[in-house]
Design a protein around this motif. Structure first.
Motif: not given
Ligand SMILES: [Zn+2]
Ligand SMILES: [Zn+2]
Length: 255
Positions: A61, A63, A74, A76, A79
């Motif tokens: 990822c 982020g 991912c 989140r 992100c």
């Protein structure tokens, strides 16, 4: 000396070979194979970097840096909100041989180390990325730019050399000046505090001379190493600002 050399474990031979080459730089030959210690090349024909590190690449990822398996993000909240896409690393910065070769390439200007790493990245991308990134042929590859002073001092931008190989492998457009660095700049290593560093890179990049061609295209950024990701994310922010919607990244090594 000779017998002792061959009685050492793999790690010992590698370390010795890397130290030998790093110590003497590009001018002194012969090189020693960093994998088996054989005299002649940095990677002998028996070892070859692609055979040494086959399919070690992984997606992550952009982020938060976490590894991704099959998902694109991912998930989140931070992100997703930042629209950070997916990165691919051909190897890990923790790998002593790949890291050692990168050091020789960047800081000792050992050309053979650069050739090995560029081949390794192209091979790994061909094996592991080409089939995964959808619609890749309409993408554009852009290197993370170096500051002009740093580039003049080193004589080359390793990210640009790596990016050229990636674009050839993926048969995409290549815009080496898609992004540019702003001139007022300090090396990140001199700024110790993480938050200051993140703040420092803000506004570091601008659209380069080729940047106008990037609007509404998919961009694949290429760099040698991804560590905190602050520089990469700053480039992605800049690209979003100039109208690029989808950005992914390919790096040689991830820390
Ligand atoms: Zn070898
Ligand atoms: Zn994430």
């Amino acid at each position: 000396m000779e017998g002792g050399f061959y009685r050492m474990g793999r790690g010992g031979i590698r370390d010795t070979a890397l130290r030998l080459v790093a110590g003497f730089g590009r001018a002194i030959f012969p090189h020693f194979c960093v994998s088996c210690g054989l005299e002649g090349q940095l990677f002998c024909s028996n070892c070859e970097v692609a055979r040494y590190a086959p399919n070690r690449g992984f997606f992550f990822c952009l982020g938060c840096g976490c590894r991704l398996k099959h998902q694109v993000s991912c998930g989140r909240a931070s992100c997703v909100a930042g629209q950070w896409g997916r990165g691919f690393a051909a190897g890990s910065y923790g790998d002593p041989i790949l890291r050692g070769l990168l050091h020789l390439y960047k800081y000792e200007q050992v050309e053979e180390a650069g050739k090995i790493l560029i081949d390794f990245l192209a091979t790994t991308v061909g094996r592991q990325v080409a089939a995964v990134l959808v619609g890749i042929s309409c993408s554009t590859v852009v290197p993370i730019p170096m500051h002009p002073v740093g580039r003049a001092w080193r004589g080359f931008n390793q990210a640009e050399e790596l990016a050229r190989a990636v674009s050839t492998e993926l048969e995409t457009d290549f815009l080496p000046s898609g992004l540019a660095r702003r001139l007022s700049w300090q090396p990140q290593a001199k700024i110790s505090d993480h938050n200051r560093r993140v703040g420092h890179v803000s506004g570091m990049f601008k659209s380069g001379t080729d940047g106008i061609d990037l609007v509404r295209r998919e961009v694949i950024l290429v760099d040698d190493v991804f560590t905190t990701g602050a520089t990469m994310r700053e480039c992605i922010r800049t690209l979003h600002l100039i109208g690029v919607e989808t950005v992914s990244a390919i790096v040689l090594l991830k820390g």
